[in-house]
Design a protein around this motif. Structure first.
Motif, PDB file in Angstrom:
ATOM      1  N   UNK A 237      33.969  42.351  47.833  1.00  0.00           N
ATOM      2  CA  UNK A 237      35.226  41.601  47.900  1.00  0.00           C
ATOM      3  C   UNK A 237      35.620  41.316  49.348  1.00  0.00           C
ATOM      4  N   UNK A 238      35.333  42.249  50.242  1.00  0.00           N
ATOM      5  CA  UNK A 238      35.666  42.064  51.660  1.00  0.00           C
ATOM      6  C   UNK A 238      34.800  40.980  52.276  1.00  0.00           C
ATOM      7  N   UNK A 239      33.534  40.893  51.832  1.00  0.00           N
ATOM      8  CA  UNK A 239      32.627  39.869  52.344  1.00  0.00           C
ATOM      9  C   UNK A 239      32.163  40.196  53.746  1.00  0.00           C
TER      10      UNK A 239
ATOM     11  N   UNK B 115      45.414  37.997  31.182  1.00  0.00           N
ATOM     12  CA  UNK B 115      46.325  39.145  31.238  1.00  0.00           C
ATOM     13  C   UNK B 115      45.628  40.385  31.792  1.00  0.00           C
ATOM     14  N   UNK B 116      44.363  40.563  31.382  1.00  0.00           N
ATOM     15  CA  UNK B 116      43.649  41.796  31.732  1.00  0.00           C
ATOM     16  C   UNK B 116      43.035  41.744  33.134  1.00  0.00           C
ATOM     17  N   UNK B 117      42.299  40.694  33.422  1.00  0.00           N
ATOM     18  CA  UNK B 117      41.542  40.607  34.680  1.00  0.00           C
ATOM     19  C   UNK B 117      41.775  39.246  35.320  1.00  0.00           C
ATOM     20  N   UNK B 118      42.960  39.000  35.840  1.00  0.00           N
ATOM     21  CA  UNK B 118      43.260  37.674  36.405  1.00  0.00           C
ATOM     22  C   UNK B 118      42.393  37.328  37.620  1.00  0.00           C
ATOM     23  N   UNK B 119      41.775  38.333  38.236  1.00  0.00           N
ATOM     24  CA  UNK B 119      40.935  38.070  39.398  1.00  0.00           C
ATOM     25  C   UNK B 119      39.512  37.640  39.024  1.00  0.00           C
ATOM     26  N   UNK B 120      39.138  37.719  37.750  1.00  0.00           N
ATOM     27  CA  UNK B 120      37.779  37.373  37.313  1.00  0.00           C
ATOM     28  C   UNK B 120      37.689  35.862  37.079  1.00  0.00           C
TER      29      UNK B 120
END
Length: 859
Positions: free
Chosen positions: A83-85, A313-318
């Motif tokens: 995620x940091x890249x 709702x569960x994994x908005x970042x996916x």
């Protein structure tokens, strides 16, 4: 039930033993879908669990893969770093450290669906796994990867790695099918079942699951027949599982299927879904596909809509999964938003092919000229990074048209600059020139900008490639001044590289090296790996073309090490190809082939690397007297397509030398005519010098050169100082050629000894033939040496032969001589060829009889 897999499992256990003892291994496990790869690795995992940590991850084909998706499944600790890249090599090292911390087994399944970053990480790990106490097993469908599939390139790259091997899981035999039939208790003819399923283990078990005698006409029918036995509620849950693809918990399946949890239990009880690591999924991807394909379009849209809302709702970042479900239910705004976010995240994680897929998805659902133009720009860049040049060109042309439509001159100029670069990479020189100049004209009408600085530097590079030093100076200085004003390190490095390379081309070696080294220092300080690689490349390749071999080895050695440490394979390959040219002229023939052959044998090698590699291999083979025609034809074809003097001159000179070596010097004039004219027009002293030499030997005119490299100029007038100059450059081939026409037979005698000493048999014969034809006294052949070494082995070959006599293996010889294993293998092959023996043992015996081994005299 694991059938007919005992031998494969035993091999994998042996690899696991080696890995846990501290010698890491990679096994590439291929096989068709359903053949039993997963069953095999799960059996291995059960055996490994008491002995070490077991990590299992994999890829799927439900959505566009996520960056390092398979590794994130198996090694979730890496997620924060992904995620940091940032620097991907630093990320890969972090991954290696996490895996190495605990001995055990790492399984990555279905890598034919993996993202680019996962494959790059696998390449990185496989090359550095020797001291990692882990067995890494990778499964893939070998029958589904094409020549251009990214996994094909990876398999080729790892083909020679000592710690990597490939295994294939074969279909079951009739006897294996019979065992499954017996275990199921069905009255089915095993032979007929084997014929209808091809021995595919999954197909066999699915067919047996629906009754055996009334065998369905397809496995899909068998799978759907099992699902049809469920209640309607459980069928809805199975449909939800098919839409989700990856494993899901019972609550999510019930919500998307709009049913109670009892329906989920029914699917599990019936064996339609199985529990793996706390989630429920189909037993095989083929089963999921069959259920998904059976759904109506309306039903799919409904399920995708529920999945979108539930997962938001569960994994908005996916974003990649949400983009997939948004597209599936027809929500265009959500599709574009999530696809762009997913693309940016994928690019951030070096998964550039996947980023391109996300941008394509966004474009299919996006309207509005400004937004579409930006998406085309992004798509073009990702395609450029992944060698999808035709699409990169098309996408940038689309962006240019849209930017013209909306009147954005700055972005239009940047489009033109990129189209120039993409056109050059695609071999369209005229288009590169037209777009490059157009970018300058467009951007000069606007205030100074980074885009203008890049346009200047791009145009300077085009002029450098065309070997027009005055124009390089003009445009390069413009780029350099503006880059420094704007504080742009990458453009400054790029501009200095162009200027330095042009100065080297013009013979201003000191200034050229100074500018290129400054370019290198800037790139290193700013952490710009590709600019570092470019600086090393131009330092090394220029030194090779000017036959400054000490400089070439220094730059190319450092450059190759830098690129291999960072897996910058394209740069490393080109520098290895340049190195092969140097080694060929230094008479280090086996080492030249060791550098060139892997590039020529690898399906993914770019033309720019193939040209020097093919030319070097052709010269080595021709000088030895072997068939050089296939390599020479490849070098000439690619060089003519490129059309640049720096590509043409080496290939055409190799062809001229081949004509002389094979007794056809009369062909040299026609072979070299157009390239000779090009070299004169560019006033390039090294290309002109070598071409003039071959044209002289072929009886063609070699007058008219304004400048000529001094060693060649001296050779052409018969000045013996040329011999010393070539000797100082550690170039025995050209030192021998410089002595070839000397009236003093003793001078020519030394040339013959030198050529014989490096195994250039054809060059020796051509030298003697040329002296004979010109009425010069023939030198005495080194008959005493020939009697003592009748096979004419070189000093290095005799050294390797002695070690074979000691019983040393290839790795042991490589370690003692500080050479690569491939180089040692080439030396051994040369020994076998010269001794006329098929095996090492017979070669040692033959050498013993001839008295070639130390301390052994012929009887």
């Amino acid at each position: 039930m694991l059938v007919e897999r005992d031998d494969l499992l035993a091999e994998l256990v042996t690899d696991l033993d080696d890995a846990l003892a501290g010698s890491g291994r990679v096994v590439l496990l291929g096989g068709e879908a359903g053949v039993g790869k997963t069953a095999l690795v799960r059996a291995l995992a059960r055996m490994a669990e008491p002995r070490g940590r077991v990590r299992i991850g994999g890829a799927d084909n439900i959505t566009t893969p996520g960056a390092l998706g398979a590794f994130q499944d198996a090694v979730p600790e890496i997620a924060a770093s992904v995620a940091t890249g940032g620097d991907r090599i630093r990320l890969f090292r972090r991954l290696r450290d996490l895996i190495a911390a605990t001995p055990g087994l790492l399984v990555l399944e279905d890598l034919h669906w993996a993202d680019e970053a996962t494959l790059d990480a696998l390449r990185f790990l496989a090359r550095r796994i020797e001291r990692v106490p882990v067995l890494l097993v990778v499964t893939f469908r070998h029958d589904e990867i094409t020549a251009r599939h990214p996994l094909t390139a990876l398999l080729g790259d790892l083909a020679t790695a000592a710690e990597v091997r490939r295994l294939l899981v074969p279909p079951l035999t009739v006897e294996g099918v019979a065992r499954l039939v017996a275990a199921a208790g069905d009255a089915v003819d095993p032979t007929a079942l084997h014929l209808r399923t091809g021995g595919n283990a999954f197909f066999v078990t699915e067919s047996l699951a629906v009754g055996g005698v009334a065998l369905p006409t397809s496995v899909s029918d068998a799978i759907l027949a099992r699902v049809a036995r469920l209640t309607p509620a459980a069928q809805d849950v199975a449909a939800a599982a098919a839409i989700l693809g990856a494993g899901a918990d019972a609550e999510l399946l019930a919500r998307i299927g709009a049913r109670e949890l009892d329906a989920v239990d029914e699917c599990a009880d019936a064996g339609v879904l199985i529990e793996v690591d706390g989630t429920l999924r189909f037993r095989h991807e083929l089963a999921r596909e069959a259920v998904e394909q059976s759904l109506s379009a309306v039903r799919r849209r409904q399920l995708h809509g529920r999945a979108l809302r539930a997962l938001a709702d569960r994994t908005p970042e996916d974003h990649r999964t949400l983009a997939h479900h948004a597209a599936g239910c027809g929500d265009e705004a959500a599709t574009v938003a999530h696809a762009v976010a997913a693309a940016e995240r994928a690019a951030h994680g070096s998964a550039h092919r996947e980023a391109a897929e996300h941008y394509r998805l966004a474009l299919r659902h996006c309207s509005g000229a400004t937004r579409r133009a930006a998406l085309f720009v992004a798509l073009s860049y990702e395609c450029y990074l992944t060698d999808q040049l035709p699409e990169a060109l098309t996408a940038r042309q689309q962006a240019l048209e849209l930017h013209e439509l909306i009147g954005d001159a700055l972005r239009r100029g940047d489009d033109e600059r990129w189209l120039s670069r993409l056109s050059w990479f695609s071999g369209h020189g005229d288009d590169a020139q037209r777009y490059g100049l157009g970018a300058v004209v467009t951007l000069e009408q606007l205030p100074p900008s980074v885009e203008l600085a890049w346009a200047y530097s791009n145009y300077a590079q085009l002029r450098m490639l065309a070997e027009e030093p005055d124009e390089v100076e003009r445009w390069g200085r413009k780029a350099l001044e503006l880059a420094r004003t704007l504080g742009s390190a990458d453009i400054e490095s790029h501009a200095l590289n162009n200027l330095g390379t042009a100065e080297l081309q013009s013979g201003r070696v000191t200034q050229g090296r100074q500018d290129l080294n400054r370019s290198l220092d800037i790139a290193r300080a700013a952490d710009l790996p590709e600019h570092v690689a470019r600086a090393y490349t131009n330092l090394g390749s220029s030194a090779v073309l000017q036959k400054r071999f000490a400089d070439a080895h220094e730059a190319l050695g450092a450059g190759i090490a830098f690129c291999e440490d960072r897996d910058l394979d394209s740069w490393a390959s080109y520098m290895a190809a340049c190195l092969s040219l140097a080694l060929a002229d230094q008479g280090r023939f086996d080492e030249a082939l060791a550098a060139a052959d892997p590039l020529l044998e690898h399906i993914g090698t770019s033309p720019v690397s193939l040209m020097p590699a093919a030319g070097a291999a052709a010269r080595v083979l021709a000088r030895r007297g072997d068939d050089a025609t296939p390599r020479l034809d490849l070098a000439l074809r690619l060089a003519r397509e490129a059309g640049e003097l720096q590509r043409l001159a080496p290939a055409v000179c190799a062809a001229a030398e081949h004509a002389w070596l094979t007794g056809d010097p009369g062909a040299i004039g026609e072979l070299t005519e157009s390239t000779w004219a090009l070299a004169l027009a560019h006033d390039e002293e090294w290309a002109t010098g070598e071409l003039a030499w071959w044209r002289m030997l072929g009886g063609a005119s070699h007058a008219g050169a304004r400048r000529m490299a001094e060693p060649f100029a001296l050779m052409l007038v018969g000045d013996r100082r040329a011999i010393g100059m070539w000797t100082e450059r550690d170039c025995p081939i050209w030192a021998a050629y410089a002595a070839m026409l000397d009236p003093d037979a003793s001078i020519a005698h030394q040339a013959v000894r030198a050529l014989d000493g490096i195994g250039a048999a054809a060059a020796t014969e051509a030298l003697l033939r040329t002296r004979r034809e010109r009425g010069l006294v023939l030198p005495r052949r080194p008959r005493a040496q020939a009697r003592g070494n009748p096979a004419q082995l070189t000093a290095r070959e005799l050294e390797v032969l002695g070690m074979l006599g000691e019983g040393l293996s290839t790795p042991e010889i490589a370690e003692r001589l500080i050479l690569s294993r491939r180089t040692v293998e080439h030396h051994i092959a040369a020994v076998l060829r010269k001794l006329g023996e098929p095996t090492r043992g017979r070669a040692v015996a033959a050498a013993t009889r001839q008295g070639l081994l130390p301390g052994v005299k012929a009887g």
